[in-house]
Design an enzyme around this catalytic site. Structure first.
Site, PDB file in Angstrom:
ATOM      1  N   CYS A  98       0.850  -1.190   0.000  1.00  0.00           N
ATOM      2  CA  CYS A  98       0.000   0.000   0.000  1.00  0.00           C
ATOM      3  C   CYS A  98       0.885   1.238   0.000  1.00  0.00           C
ATOM      4  CB  CYS A  98      -0.868  -0.024   1.248  1.00  0.00           C
ATOM      5  SG  CYS A  98      -1.797   1.491   1.513  1.00  0.00           S
ATOM      6  N   HIS A 174      -1.495  11.741 -10.739  1.00  0.00           N
ATOM      7  CA  HIS A 174      -2.933  11.783 -11.013  1.00  0.00           C
ATOM      8  C   HIS A 174      -3.614  12.863 -10.184  1.00  0.00           C
ATOM      9  CE1 HIS A 174      -2.079   8.846  -7.872  1.00  0.00           C
ATOM     10  NE2 HIS A 174      -3.241   9.166  -7.335  1.00  0.00           N
ATOM     11  N   ASP A 176      -2.803  14.268  -7.228  1.00  0.00           N
ATOM     12  CA  ASP A 176      -2.471  14.512  -5.822  1.00  0.00           C
ATOM     13  C   ASP A 176      -0.943  14.523  -5.730  1.00  0.00           C
ATOM     14  OD1 ASP A 176      -1.825  11.832  -5.949  1.00  0.00           O
ATOM     15  OD2 ASP A 176      -3.502  11.161  -4.701  1.00  0.00           O
ATOM     16  N   HIS A 189      -3.536   3.812  -2.810  1.00  0.00           N
ATOM     17  CA  HIS A 189      -3.495   4.562  -1.554  1.00  0.00           C
ATOM     18  C   HIS A 189      -4.866   5.174  -1.299  1.00  0.00           C
ATOM     19  CE1 HIS A 189      -1.604   7.909  -4.237  1.00  0.00           C
ATOM     20  NE2 HIS A 189      -2.894   8.128  -4.179  1.00  0.00           N
ATOM     21  N   HIS A 202      -7.500   5.555  -4.284  1.00  0.00           N
ATOM     22  CA  HIS A 202      -6.946   5.532  -5.643  1.00  0.00           C
ATOM     23  C   HIS A 202      -6.212   4.211  -5.873  1.00  0.00           C
ATOM     24  CE1 HIS A 202      -6.547  10.237  -5.293  1.00  0.00           C
ATOM     25  NE2 HIS A 202      -7.799   9.822  -5.291  1.00  0.00           N
ATOM     26  N   HIS A 224      -8.524  -3.265   2.122  1.00  0.00           N
ATOM     27  CA  HIS A 224      -7.459  -2.596   2.874  1.00  0.00           C
ATOM     28  C   HIS A 224      -7.574  -1.068   2.714  1.00  0.00           C
ATOM     29  CE1 HIS A 224      -3.187  -2.045   4.266  1.00  0.00           C
ATOM     30  NE2 HIS A 224      -3.314  -0.958   3.507  1.00  0.00           N
ATOM     31  N   GLU A 225      -7.675  -0.607   1.471  1.00  0.00           N
ATOM     32  CA  GLU A 225      -7.714   0.842   1.227  1.00  0.00           C
ATOM     33  C   GLU A 225      -8.938   1.482   1.875  1.00  0.00           C
ATOM     34  OE1 GLU A 225      -5.169   2.419   0.153  1.00  0.00           O
ATOM     35  OE2 GLU A 225      -4.137   0.546  -0.307  1.00  0.00           O
ATOM     36  N   HIS A 228      -8.450   2.493   5.292  1.00  0.00           N
ATOM     37  CA  HIS A 228      -7.868   3.841   5.442  1.00  0.00           C
ATOM     38  C   HIS A 228      -8.955   4.903   5.285  1.00  0.00           C
ATOM     39  CE1 HIS A 228      -3.760   2.543   5.586  1.00  0.00           C
ATOM     40  NE2 HIS A 228      -3.737   2.074   4.351  1.00  0.00           N
ATOM     41  N   HIS A 234      -1.935   1.867   9.327  1.00  0.00           N
ATOM     42  CA  HIS A 234      -1.372   0.527   9.166  1.00  0.00           C
ATOM     43  C   HIS A 234      -1.163  -0.188  10.479  1.00  0.00           C
ATOM     44  CE1 HIS A 234       0.123   1.406   4.879  1.00  0.00           C
ATOM     45  NE2 HIS A 234      -1.038   0.791   4.888  1.00  0.00           N
TER      46      HIS A 234
HETATM   47  C1  LIG Z   1      -9.799   8.421 -13.535  1.00  0.00           C
HETATM   48  O1  LIG Z   1      -9.941   9.743 -13.061  1.00  0.00           O
HETATM   49  C2  LIG Z   1      -8.755  10.334 -12.583  1.00  0.00           C
HETATM   50  C3  LIG Z   1      -9.084  11.663 -11.939  1.00  0.00           C
HETATM   51  O2  LIG Z   1      -9.867  12.442 -12.788  1.00  0.00           O
HETATM   52  C4  LIG Z   1      -7.743  10.442 -13.706  1.00  0.00           C
HETATM   53  O3  LIG Z   1      -6.549  11.001 -13.200  1.00  0.00           O
HETATM   54  C5  LIG Z   1      -7.489   9.057 -14.265  1.00  0.00           C
HETATM   55  O4  LIG Z   1      -6.613   9.130 -15.343  1.00  0.00           O
HETATM   56  C6  LIG Z   1      -8.802   8.374 -14.676  1.00  0.00           C
HETATM   57  N1  LIG Z   1      -8.518   7.002 -14.980  1.00  0.00           N
HETATM   58  C7  LIG Z   1      -9.014   6.357 -16.008  1.00  0.00           C
HETATM   59  C8  LIG Z   1      -8.666   4.925 -16.115  1.00  0.00           C
HETATM   60  O5  LIG Z   1      -9.732   6.902 -16.842  1.00  0.00           O
HETATM   61 ZN   LIG Z   2      -2.460   0.861   3.490  1.00  0.00          ZN
END
Ligand SMILES: *[C@@H]1O[C@H](CO)[C@@H](O)[C@H](O)[C@H]1NC(C)=O
Ligand SMILES: [Zn+2]
Length: 483
Positions: A98, A174, A176, A189, A202, A224-225, A228, A234
């Site tokens: 994780c 992505h 964050d 996470h 995510h 698990h996630e 959180h 953990h």
């Molecule tokens: C899902 O959404 C996230 C946040 O908008 C994005 O970063 C990501 O690429 C998307 N994933 C897919 C598989 O479309």
């Molecule tokens: Zn974890």
């Protein structure tokens, strides 16, 4: 392993090609440097809060922060504590796991937050292409049922808008501050309870998500996630679902939570209501009513304002507002819901972030808190800080992170405390008006932010530039609460 061998060869080759006459004093220990050290350092930075600025000394001693962190990691993960990158340790470091750290904070939040309601919504924002959507849906549902079965919590799915728990698949960066890392290593996470991205989970779409054990099992990682997302951190118990390393040998057909997981989640929410044990309903945020301070009351004043792990806390009577994002509405709570042993109507609060401690003052006593924990040995008398017996209480306090000085305001005077020598500076008290021209006593609370001091007095707030030594703005005290 292959890469390790190659790196060693590389090091030897470089040495062989050094011109013989080159007399640069090459440190032998640097040559003996473990080629796995970079990998280990990265692991410890990600999961064990190893400072990125920790420079490796050539000769490692027991006091070396890396050795300490290796020991900490070995202890947490149930390995033999050697402080060395032995084969068992390297093997565990290479295992998928994780992305949430084992120690330290994933992101800034005090202690162990929980949801202040029992019904939560979730939304599956997008999907992996590895599995049919229906399979992902049912894995998530089953993962939530694991927690539902042992708590009063219930979940319902929404298909649009903002849900408490937003679930998504993404690769690499992505949005964050915690990028995924391609196949293997970090699998997923999730953030602890709260507004905005808090509570969200995510999943790294560079993993091969599967319904069975052939790849990364969707249900197991989701369970698990979501732990959180509900507020668990953990566990060092290798049997626990909340153990950070992915266990590919889990018997999925007979999956059940360990006693450690159940105790953890029930300490936050209590058992399910039908359970023979006394049901513990989570404390709801206090409802607004007579006697409850109103956030946007133009006359609102504060008892104390302080910070805690990146959040700002505004105290008033038995309550406080908790602001973790400048653009989000603050949360409103009873002080006793977080720290049952603290009094109400506080006098002053300030954080010494290098010590991860917030100090809370009331009358001639003060408390030290770390996250949700009031530290042992408190309350202490304010006179232990060096105040003369004539001082019965502090009006306001603020600690300057850079200068490592804490300012205590008492009536029309102020004192300066040195955080390094842990004593009051000589030449104090001084008159507030002499050093903070334009700030009128008596001060209710002080906050340091964006390089300014904010002095609260009744419903008025004064922004003071400590470098220019002048008042820069006059504001309403509740301007921080998005009014
Ligand atoms: C899902 O959404 C996230 C946040 O908008 C994005 O970063 C990501 O690429 C998307 N994933 C897919 C598989 O479309
Ligand atoms: Zn974890």
């Amino acid at each position: 392993m292959e890469r390790t061998v190659r790196m060693r060869h590389l090091a030897i080759l470089v040495l062989l090609h050094l011109p013989v006459c080159w007399t640069y004093p090459l440190d032998r220990t640097a040559v003996e440097e473990d080629p796995n050290m970079d990998l280990a350092q990265q692991y410890l930075e990600s999961y064990y809060n190893l400072g990125k600025d920790v420079k490796r000394g050539f000769r490692r001693k027991d006091s070396d922060p890396i050795v300490k962190k290796i020991q900490e990691m070995q202890k947490f993960l149930g390995l033999e504590v050697t402080g060395k990158l032995d084969s068992n340790t390297l093997e565990v470091m290479a295992k998928p796991r994780c992305g949430v750290p084992d120690v330290g904070q994933f992101t800034t939040f005090p202690g162990a937050p929980k949801w202040w309601k029992t019904h939560l919504t979730y939304r599956i924002v997008n999907y992996t292409l590895d599995l049919p959507r229906k399979v992902v849906d049912s894995a998530i549902e089953k993962a939530l049922r694991v927690w539902e079965a042992v708590t009063p919590l219930t979940f319902s799915r929404v298909d649009e808008g903002e849900a408490d728990i937003m679930i998504l698949f993404a690769v690499r960066g992505h949005g964050d501050f915690y990028s995924f890392d391609g196949p293997g290593k970090t699998l997923a996470h999730a953030y602890p309870p709260g507004q905005g991205f808090y509570g969200d989970a995510h999943f790294d779409d560079d993993e091969r998500w599967t319904e069975d054990e052939s790849g990364t099992n969707m249900f197991l990682v989701a369970a698990h996630e979501l732990g959180h997302s509900l507020g668990l951190s953990h566990s060092d118990n290798t049997e626990a679902l909340m153990y950070p390393v992915y266990n590919s040998r889990t018997d999925l057909a007979r999956f059940r939570l360990s006693r450690d997981d159940v105790a953890g989640i029930q300490s936050l929410y209590g058992p399910p209501p039908s359970s023979p044990e006394e049901p513990v309903v989570p404390t709801e945020p206090p409802a607004a009513g007579p006697g409850t301070p109103a956030r946007c009351d133009p006359e609102l004043s504060f008892d104390a304002v302080g910070t805690l792990r990146g959040e700002t806390l505004f105290f008033k009577d038995r309550y406080f507002w908790r602001k973790f994002h400048w653009d989000l509405e603050p949360e409103f709570h009873l002080i006793s819901a977080f720290w049952p042993s603290l009094p109400s109507a506080l006098d002053a609060a300030y954080e010494v972030s290098s010590e991860d401690t917030t100090f809370i003052f009331k009358g001639n006593q003060f408390w030290a808190i770390r996250g949700l924990e009031v530290q042992a040995g408190y309350p202490r008398s304010i006179h232990t800080l060096g105040f003369p017996p004539t001082i019965r209480k502090i009006d306001a306090a603020v600690s300057d992170k850079e200068k490592k000085k804490t300012y205590f305001f008492v009536e029309e005077k102020y004192w300066r405390f040195d955080e390094i020598s842990q004593s009051l500076d000589r030449g104090f008290p001084r008159l507030i008006v002499d050093d903070f021209p334009g700030v009128e006593p008596k001060v209710d609370a002080v906050l340091q932010a964006f390089g300014f001091f904010y002095f609260f007095s009744g419903s008025t707030q004064i922004e003071f530039d400590p470098n220019a030594r002048m008042v820069t703005r006059r504001l309403k005290s509740n301007s921080w609460l998005l009014c």
